[in-house]
Design a protein around this motif. Structure first.
Motif, mmCIF file in Angstrom:
data_model
loop_
_atom_site.group_PDB
_atom_site.id
_atom_site.type_symbol
_atom_site.label_atom_id
_atom_site.label_comp_id
_atom_site.label_asym_id
_atom_site.label_seq_id
_atom_site.Cartn_x
_atom_site.Cartn_y
_atom_site.Cartn_z
ATOM 1 N N ALA A 42 22.718 34.393 -4.700
ATOM 2 C CA ALA A 42 23.592 34.375 -6.375
ATOM 3 C C ALA A 42 22.967 35.242 -7.073
ATOM 4 C CB ALA A 42 24.016 33.553 -5.866
ATOM 5 N N LEU A 43 21.838 35.226 -7.418
ATOM 6 C CA LEU A 43 20.932 35.920 -8.235
ATOM 7 C C LEU A 43 20.798 36.984 -8.309
ATOM 8 C CD1 LEU A 43 18.871 35.137 -11.044
ATOM 9 C CD2 LEU A 43 17.108 35.390 -9.408
ATOM 10 N N CYS A 44 21.223 37.604 -7.020
ATOM 11 C CA CYS A 44 20.700 39.236 -6.921
ATOM 12 C C CYS A 44 21.971 39.953 -7.750
ATOM 13 C CB CYS A 44 19.812 40.076 -5.545
ATOM 14 S SG CYS A 44 18.879 39.421 -5.377
ATOM 15 N N LEU A 45 22.838 39.202 -6.584
ATOM 16 C CA LEU A 45 24.478 39.570 -7.253
ATOM 17 C C LEU A 45 24.900 39.926 -8.545
ATOM 18 C CD1 LEU A 45 26.575 38.220 -4.101
ATOM 19 C CD2 LEU A 45 26.540 40.287 -4.483
ATOM 20 N N LEU A 46 24.830 38.376 -9.604
ATOM 21 C CA LEU A 46 24.395 38.127 -10.782
ATOM 22 C C LEU A 46 24.101 39.632 -11.567
ATOM 23 C CD1 LEU A 46 25.642 37.038 -13.315
ATOM 24 C CD2 LEU A 46 23.456 35.198 -13.249
ATOM 25 N N LEU A 47 22.150 39.758 -10.896
ATOM 26 C CA LEU A 47 21.925 40.834 -12.157
ATOM 27 C C LEU A 47 22.357 41.770 -11.740
ATOM 28 C CD1 LEU A 47 17.848 39.651 -11.245
ATOM 29 C CD2 LEU A 47 19.816 39.183 -13.427
ATOM 30 N N SER A 48 23.375 42.156 -10.706
ATOM 31 C CA SER A 48 23.710 43.413 -9.898
ATOM 32 C C SER A 48 24.035 44.345 -11.003
ATOM 33 C CB SER A 48 24.058 43.948 -8.783
ATOM 34 O OG SER A 48 25.173 42.742 -8.509
ATOM 35 N N ARG A 49 25.227 43.520 -11.931
ATOM 36 C CA ARG A 49 25.829 43.563 -13.197
ATOM 37 C C ARG A 49 25.516 44.464 -13.808
ATOM 38 N NH1 ARG A 49 28.131 37.651 -13.140
ATOM 39 N NH2 ARG A 49 27.803 38.110 -15.542
ATOM 40 N N TYR A 50 24.286 44.472 -13.798
ATOM 41 C CA TYR A 50 23.390 45.600 -15.458
ATOM 42 C C TYR A 50 23.007 46.202 -14.708
ATOM 43 C CZ TYR A 50 24.670 40.615 -17.134
ATOM 44 O OH TYR A 50 25.329 39.806 -17.866
ATOM 45 N N ASP A 51 22.668 47.047 -14.952
ATOM 46 C CA ASP A 51 21.974 48.111 -14.641
ATOM 47 C C ASP A 51 20.163 47.837 -14.011
ATOM 48 O OD1 ASP A 51 21.018 50.874 -14.111
ATOM 49 O OD2 ASP A 51 20.050 51.515 -16.541
ATOM 50 N N THR A 52 20.091 47.434 -13.072
ATOM 51 C CA THR A 52 18.600 46.723 -12.604
ATOM 52 C C THR A 52 18.522 47.670 -10.725
ATOM 53 O OG1 THR A 52 20.405 44.967 -11.618
ATOM 54 C CG2 THR A 52 18.684 44.520 -13.334
ATOM 55 N N HIS A 53 17.881 47.858 -11.106
ATOM 56 C CA HIS A 53 17.100 48.016 -9.293
ATOM 57 C C HIS A 53 16.299 46.587 -8.858
ATOM 58 C CE1 HIS A 53 13.553 50.468 -6.560
ATOM 59 N NE2 HIS A 53 14.599 49.897 -5.969
ATOM 60 N N LEU A 54 16.873 46.361 -8.011
ATOM 61 C CA LEU A 54 16.624 44.655 -7.263
ATOM 62 C C LEU A 54 16.178 45.620 -5.919
ATOM 63 C CD1 LEU A 54 19.812 42.984 -8.002
ATOM 64 C CD2 LEU A 54 17.716 42.778 -8.891
#
Length: 279
Positions: A42-54
């Protein structure tokens, strides 16, 4: 469907500040262990809405591959590292792979194993101790020892996703889990000042019961109040940009205070509880 009243009171819904979170994570490389399911997913999906490298670390490659596609569909990058952190060799392989990625800005230590088993059922199960200790304590220590130089260069951040019970009195049947989580929590907090001196920000978040696969096998939790994984993810995301080093439920002070003032009563209750259920 409306959530039960107890859950609405204990876990009031929160939202992220989009502007603050974007400022904190845009352009950042964020490593998340335990990424394939539950809170990490759930956290990765949330942070993926921004310009991130996960950077996703977990055992289940198929689940991470599906998650990576969702991350990329949201406009972010995803790197998969398949690892069984029960194995020390896999933890070393994770470090070797992370060293090739470049700058790492945030490490979120989320992988964990829960186990509830009475002492008399554990006498021939020493492996419960070693496996729980490996994942909840030794693996994150190994990874953080290796990541500290990288995080020093980036002036990065570490978030320890912990359990509220490490701040409370010991609970019967939870020895393996509570001991391993408490060990890492103590190690983490002992290093807080030294990480700060190196320019690394260290934060801890203490969760109560969360509706993940981890609690599903335990019938005692079927109707127990628990936090939704999306709300857990939001609370971690908020901690990234908030000016505080600890996050825990608003009501945590009450069991913490009760534990400090009434440890003898708790011990008596624990003995009564065990006696009643073993008779």
């Amino acid at each position: 469907m409306q959530r039960p009243l107890a859950e609405r009171l204990l876990f009031p819904p929160q939202q992220v500040n989009e502007t603050k979170l974007a400022k904190a994570v845009n352009g950042k490389t964020i490593v998340v262990s335990g990424a394939s399911f539950g809170i990490g997913h759930a956290l990765c999906l949330l942070l993926s809405r921004y310009d991130t490298h996960l950077v996703l670390i977990a055992r289940t490659e198929e689940a991470m591959s599906i998650l990576a596609k969702s991350i990329e569909a949201n406009g972010s990058r995803a790197t998969i590292i398949v690892a069984d952190l029960y194995q020390i060799d896999d933890a070393e392989a994770v470090l070797a792979r992370l060293a090739t990625i470049g700058a790492i800005d945030i490490f979120i230590s989320n992988a964990g194993k829960s186990i509830m088993r009475p002492l008399v059922q554990s006498l021939a199960r020493y492996q419960d101790i070693t496996r729980t200790n490996s994942l909840n304590y030794l693996a994150p220590v190994k990874i953080l020892l290796g990541l500290t130089p990288l995080l020093t260069r980036s002036k990065g951040m570490i978030i320890n996703v912990s359990a509220l019970n490490v701040l409370l009195l010991p609970a019967p049947n939870w020895a393996a889990y509570q001991a391993s989580k408490t060990a890492f929590d103590q190690w983490f907090r002992c290093n807080w000042a030294e990480w700060k001196q190196l320019g690394i920000t260290a934060k801890s978040i203490y969760f109560p019961l969360v509706k993940t696969r981890m609690i599903a096998p335990n019938p005692k939790y079927t109707h127990a109040p628990a936090m939704e994984v999306q709300q857990a993810a939001i609370r971690i995301a908020k901690l990234i940009y908030q000016d505080k080093s600890v996050s825990k439920p608003w009501w945590a002070i009450f069991p913490q205070t009760a534990g400090f003032l009434a440890s003898k009563l708790w011990n008596a209750y624990s003995f009564h509880h065990i006696s009643r259920h073993s008779s």
